[in-house]
Motif scaffolding. Structure first.
Motif, mmCIF file in Angstrom:
data_model
loop_
_atom_site.group_PDB
_atom_site.id
_atom_site.type_symbol
_atom_site.label_atom_id
_atom_site.label_comp_id
_atom_site.label_asym_id
_atom_site.label_seq_id
_atom_site.Cartn_x
_atom_site.Cartn_y
_atom_site.Cartn_z
ATOM 1 N N LEU A 57 -32.069 13.709 -13.272
ATOM 2 C CA LEU A 57 -31.802 12.325 -12.893
ATOM 3 C C LEU A 57 -33.066 11.603 -12.440
ATOM 4 N N ARG A 58 -34.036 12.334 -11.932
ATOM 5 C CA ARG A 58 -35.296 11.703 -11.539
ATOM 6 C C ARG A 58 -36.030 11.114 -12.741
ATOM 7 N N GLU A 59 -35.740 11.611 -13.927
ATOM 8 C CA GLU A 59 -36.364 11.075 -15.136
ATOM 9 C C GLU A 59 -36.010 9.603 -15.338
ATOM 10 N N PHE A 60 -34.915 9.153 -14.721
ATOM 11 C CA PHE A 60 -34.471 7.772 -14.858
ATOM 12 C C PHE A 60 -35.142 6.847 -13.839
ATOM 13 N N GLN A 61 -35.965 7.418 -12.961
ATOM 14 C CA GLN A 61 -36.753 6.663 -11.980
ATOM 15 C C GLN A 61 -35.887 5.724 -11.131
#
Length: 435
Positions: A112-116
């Motif tokens: 989910l961190r990939e979605f910033q």
């Protein structure tokens, strides 16, 4: 005592509700999460699943949510320039090495961190889960829990969610729960610039714990600078994201209202669970949600028509502020200026949007990071591990049709790169420039 009316009018119409995509590992998603339920969701879990099948089922369920419910998907693609099909495959390959729920939670969190954080997307950590639980529990006990927040609480109360986050099955606030009411430090910083007839106010947090005490202090401050003949009040919210709408409405706007004002926002919605969540939020009939085919594209020059194909619905919020008796006596009658930057996000972004649309204050500085104008994020609980995630249930548009979560709010007066916004504001005041 004069009272303030907050008028909320929603112009919406009925739309067809689209379903979710295919399911993984033979698992049928819980109706409370992926369909429009006939009643509020219940605190239940699907039958147990053993081995890695449960992690695969949760992972596919997560991506069903992201692709079919998450309205910030377009914003995330625009912000990150990533191919999320590759992200899905990359983190899916890591599940083969997952041996317990904690390891799986690391996969979910990093994925989910990939979605910033576009659209407030993220896995809910234990500390936030506990805080949300205590807040919602208190609201339930005092009768103030709204249907929208009840859906979130129901997800959090599911047995597997409680197990993952280490909560008792007894829905009670711990007796030793800490309270911040007596632990508040100085939240306001004030400076005066008599040569420019300008007062400067810096607010660290616009959160509920500070609202009452700050409200009294700010009322005195506004009266004092009015009596001293000051013409300008600069409020610095740079770097501030945490807060509540009631703080800035009650402590800043309401005491200084000079007349009736109104503003509007449009939001795009996708997915059945998020659509129902919005219905709960406004306690309005479902027929007030409009199909995307009725969206007034001609009103939004910055809107890309192809983007609308990702959404099924939209709705318009017409809002206004007015005194019931029609009498206005602002504590401070001068010009307000708000200093902003990329650190302004979420609730404080809503304040910036309000100022820009209504002209209540002149915005000075650099563009914000967006994420405002909507309701509280929707909470989802992954069915087998109980891991909770959240994201905004709507994608809010700026007046020109740009996605607020992508471009934020632009200032009325842009500070040159490297120049402090306060200096920009002082220069504007000295030149006699006002919006």
């Amino acid at each position: 005592m004069k009272r303030l009316c907050l008028i909320l009018v929603f112009l919406l119409s009925l739309g067809y509700l689209a379903g979710c995509s295919d399911n993984a590992a033979g698992y049928t998603p819980d109706p409370a999460e992926t369909t429009v339920p006939s009643s509020l969701p219940v605190s239940s879990d699907p039958p147990e699943m053993s081995g890695q099948e449960r992690y695969w089922a949760d992972y596919h369920y997560l991506w069903d949510l992201l692709e079919n419910e998450y309205p910030g998907y377009h914003a995330a693609v625009t912000l990150t320039r990533k191919d999320f099909s590759v992200v899905r495959e990359t983190y899916g390959e890591r599940i083969a090495n997952v041996t317990d729920d904690y390891a799986f939670s690391n996969v979910v969190r990093r994925c989910l961190r990939e979605f910033q954080s576009a659209g407030h997307l993220g896995m809910i950590p234990i500390s936030e889960y506990d805080k949300m639980w205590d807040d919602l529990q208190r609201q339930m006990e005092d009768g103030s829990l709204q249907p929208m927040n009840r859906t979130n609480f129901d997800c959090m109360k599911r047995p597997r969610a409680q197990h993952f986050y280490g909560r008792s099955s007894q829905y009670e606030t711990p007796a030793n729960a800490s309270s911040s009411s007596n632990a508040l430090g100085t939240n306001l910083s004030i400076s005066l610039f008599p040569d420019n007839l300008m007062a400067y106010l810096s607010v660290k947090e616009m959160t509920k714990p500070y609202e009452r005490s700050d409200g009294r202090e700010l009322a005195d401050f506004f009266r004092q600078i009015e009596a001293a003949g000051y013409k300008h009040c600069v409020i610095d919210i740079r770097g501030t994201s945490s807060g509540s709408d009631s703080y800035w409405l009650n402590a800043i706007v309401e005491p200084n209202l000079k007349g009736e004002i109104g503003w509007e926002t449009y939001s795009l919605v996708k997915g059945e669970a998020c659509t129902k969540y919005i219905q709960y939020a406004f306690d309005e009939p479902l027929y007030q949600i409009s199909p995307i085919s009725a969206f007034p594209l001609e009103q939004f020059p910055a809107m890309n028509k192809s983007v609308l194909e990702e959404f099924q619905f939209f709705y318009k919020k017409d809002r206004g502020l007015a005194r019931e008796d029609g009498r206005y006596a602002p504590l401070f009658s001068g010009q307000f200026w708000i200093l902003i930057d990329s650190g302004v996000y979420s609730t404080l972004e809503t304040f910036a949007q309000f100022c820009r649309q209504t002209g209540f204050a002149t915005l000075v500085g650099r563009p914000t990071s967006g994420g405002g104008g909507g309701i509280d994020p929707k909470v989802f609980s992954l069915p087998y591990t109980g891991i909770c995630i959240k994201f905004d249930a709507e994608s809010v548009l700026n007046p020109d049709g740009g996605f607020n979560g992508v471009v934020g709010t632009a200032p009325d007066i842009l500070s040159p790169e490297g120049e402090d916004a306060l200096n920009t504001c002082l220069n504007a005041i000295q030149k006699g420039r006002a919006s």
